[in-house]
Design an enzyme around this catalytic site. Structure first.
Site, PDB file in Angstrom:
ATOM      1  N   LYS A 115      25.990  62.981  49.372  1.00  0.00           N
ATOM      2  CA  LYS A 115      24.562  62.727  49.156  1.00  0.00           C
ATOM      3  C   LYS A 115      24.293  62.514  47.666  1.00  0.00           C
ATOM      4  O   LYS A 115      24.890  63.186  46.816  1.00  0.00           O
ATOM      5  CB  LYS A 115      23.769  63.919  49.700  1.00  0.00           C
ATOM      6  CG  LYS A 115      22.256  63.774  49.673  1.00  0.00           C
ATOM      7  CD  LYS A 115      21.624  65.013  50.302  1.00  0.00           C
ATOM      8  CE  LYS A 115      20.112  64.989  50.275  1.00  0.00           C
ATOM      9  NZ  LYS A 115      19.537  66.224  50.887  1.00  0.00           N
ATOM     10  N   SER A 196      16.054  64.860  54.475  1.00  0.00           N
ATOM     11  CA  SER A 196      16.421  64.329  53.164  1.00  0.00           C
ATOM     12  C   SER A 196      17.864  63.861  53.123  1.00  0.00           C
ATOM     13  O   SER A 196      18.211  62.948  52.386  1.00  0.00           O
ATOM     14  CB  SER A 196      16.155  65.355  52.068  1.00  0.00           C
ATOM     15  OG  SER A 196      17.160  66.321  51.969  1.00  0.00           O
ATOM     16  N   SER A 220      17.217  69.746  56.342  1.00  0.00           N
ATOM     17  CA  SER A 220      17.701  68.453  55.853  1.00  0.00           C
ATOM     18  C   SER A 220      19.159  68.150  56.153  1.00  0.00           C
ATOM     19  O   SER A 220      19.631  67.064  55.841  1.00  0.00           O
ATOM     20  CB  SER A 220      17.451  68.335  54.348  1.00  0.00           C
ATOM     21  OG  SER A 220      16.077  68.155  54.096  1.00  0.00           O
TER      22      SER A 220
END
Length: 591
Positions: A115, A196, A220
């Protein structure tokens, strides 16, 4: 291979220029898209490489080609925000290590996506999706990235995310960032990837890497896992280090894993975890909030390998407490569709069919305490923790700055940072009084009081349920199925259960459990701190029994549902030859 794809591949891999995300909505029928290694597990890939049938360089090129064909071109998943220009260098090094022989870990030569809020001390950006952090890359690896490198994994690139981990605006759109644009769901390109860590979940589902890393504060990791039909492990806060990760809250943040199987996620967790303090994150030497108030200490026997807990019969003899609290919807005016609740009940029935004893916690009168202090805690932590992270960065617009610096940057660059939604959460966090004992009238509590409330969600919630009913874990549906992405009105959450664990810092393992309207639905296994071994055993047992993912792979459909939407076929009226006058008028009009 198209000319554009050849150019992108050349730029991304050989000239060391990051891929710029450009999603399209056209379908892909290119026969060059590789599929022969799709859904292969980490263990299967290791077996192929160990036997000489596959190299890490070949595997890395396989994923690079899929990303260029399906993420940047074709259906346009848009999950990958940047490719690592040194990916093939890392793959070559892994192949050389394997040739030398000797023992090695489960991730040697395995390509992994991270990420874009996880620092890598290389040529790639770490931006949290914002141009405010674009410029000079991070100076050193995050602890989790360093652990991956030490294990010989190939850091393939970075995934898109909801900008600032979805903590900028109440009106935000999951999967959208100013730098990366909108990530889409591999099951239906018009559907949202949720949470997210949206790019991480979508990338793992689309076979863009063997596994991917995400981060969770509250939902998330597990929400993208639910929406994209993959396994998500949200570890106990402090089991994985947050050092070098763009923060929301040191109280609740944790680095987790997305994988297509429980086994893949478990293997990765064993590599990225910090069994003892890493010296950069105090949480790696302590316990999460829910245990702090109970006086518990960090276990000394944290496993080094979580794959040892995998069990196809993991549900046999288990005692599980099921809760349906909230599954009818947050808003009474927007109830959960009946087809969704039916799918949830079917997944609960599968627990019993696999040999588990299921206790209905709601019917037994058990009540989970609400985490009413959570949002205040996140706002307070964010203001302080973000400034501490900015102090580690140089050569970016907010280097050495504060939250106000980021607010000012967004205001000055509103056209590309705020085209769809504002930064009201940023503004609210900036207004928080730094005194932890100051009672904020807007919340009716101080920061320390909010912490005490959140700690009670563990001791009086999951811990109490497990103790009272002698449970192995608590189980519930994860989130509602993926909604159609709506850039105008934002996200459409109907229900979610991650807050049962988030305020206290407890772990969750989410696993695919069913399909509704062509998109996945999952269930979550909740436990007390450091109960990952038990949760992995239970989740792997459910996975082996149901095999939902293997029976329902992504189709990259332009839209879902795709049935019963065509409408009635129209039959035109019978036409007669036009008269001379009408023909003349038509010709004049046409001319």
């Amino acid at each position: 291979m198209t000319v554009r794809r050849r150019l992108l591949a050349f730029l991304a891999v050989f000239l060391f220029v990051p891929v710029v995300a450009q999603a399209t909505t056209s379908g892909s029928s290119d026969p060059n898209v590789p599929t022969n290694l799709n859904e292969f597990t980490v263990a299967q890939l290791q077996s192929l490489m160990s036997s000489g049938q596959l190299t890490s360089v070949q595997l890395t090129n396989y994923y690079l080609t899929r990303i260029l064909d399906l993420d940047q071109e074709g259906p346009g998943v848009n999950a990958v925000i940047e490719l690592n220009p040194d990916a093939l260098v890392l793959a070559t090094a892994a192949d050389n290590t394997r040739k030398k022989g000797g023992a090695h870990g489960p991730l040697l030569g395995i390509p992994i996506l991270l990420k874009d809020n996880i620092d890598t001390g290389d040529k790639m950006q770490t931006s949290a999706g914002s141009f405010a952090l674009v410029g000079q890359p991070a100076s050193k690896d995050s602890t989790v990235a360093a652990n991956l490198r030490a294990a010989g994994a190939v850091i393939l690139g970075k995934t898109n995310l909801s900008e600032w981990a979805n903590f900028r605006s109440f009106e935000s759109i999951s999967g959208w960032s100013g730098r990366g644009g909108q990530t889409n769901n591999p099951y239906g390109i018009d559907r949202n990837p949720c949470g997210s860590s949206s790019g991480s979940g979508a990338a793992a589902s689309a076979n863009f890497a063997a596994v991917s890393l995400g981060t969770e504060t509250d939902g998330s990791v597990v929400c993208p896992a639910n929406a994209n039909g993959v396994v998500g492990i949200k570890p106990t806060v402090g089991l994985t280090s947050r050092a070098g990760v763009v923060p929301i809250s040191h109280t609740q943040d944790t680095v987790g894993v997305h994988g297509r199987t429980v086994a893949d996620a478990a293997a990765t967790l064993g590599i990225i975890q910090s069994r003892t303090s890493d010296g950069r994150d105090a949480a790696t030497g302590g316990v999460p909030l829910g245990w702090q108030v109970q006086g518990k200490t960090r276990p000394t026997n944290i496993p080094t390998d979580y794959t040892q807990f995998l069990s196809a019969s993991g549900l046999k003899g288990a005692r599980l407490g099921v809760t349906r609290v909230g599954l009818n919807g947050f808003d009474p005016n927007v109830p959960t569709p009946a087809v969704v609740t039916a799918a949830i009940e079917s997944s609960f029935s599968a627990l019993t069919a696999a040999g588990a004893t299921v206790i209905d916690l709601d019917a037994a009168g058990f009540t989970f305490p609400p985490g009413t202090g959570e949002f205040f805690v996140l706002l307070y932590d964010f203001k302080k923790d973000l400034a501490a992270y900015f102090a580690t960065r140089t050569g970016v617009p907010v280097a050495g700055g504060t939250l106000q610096t980021a607010i000012d940057f967004n205001n000055a660059n509103a056209a590309r940072e705020m085209p769809f939604f504002n930064q009201d959460i940023f503004d609210l966090a900036e207004s928080i009084n730094p005194d932890p004992n100051f009672v904020d009238s807007r919340f009716g509590m101080s920061y320390n009081q909010a912490l005490a409330i959140d700690a009670g969600t563990g001791s009086n919630g999951i811990d109490a349920a497990i103790s009272q009913f002698h449970l192995d874990a608590v189980v519930s549906a994860t989130d509602n199925p993926a909604w159609a992405t709506d850039l105008l009105y934002g996200d459409h959450f109907i229900f979610g259960t991650s807050s049962l664990a988030a305020p206290a810092g407890y772990p969750i393992v989410q696993v695919p459990a069913g399909m509704t309207f062509g998109v996945p639905l999952g269930i979550s296994f909740f436990g007390s701190a450091f109960s990952e071994p038990t949760l992995i055993r239970l989740a792997s047992g459910f996975e082996a029994t149901t095999q939902v993912r293997s029976k329902n792979l992504p189709t990259f459909a332009r839209t879902v549902p795709f049935n019963n939407i065509q409408g009635a076929p129209l039959v035109g009226p019978k036409r007669h030859p036009a008269g001379p006058g009408e023909l003349s008028r038509r010709m004049q009009h046409h001319l």
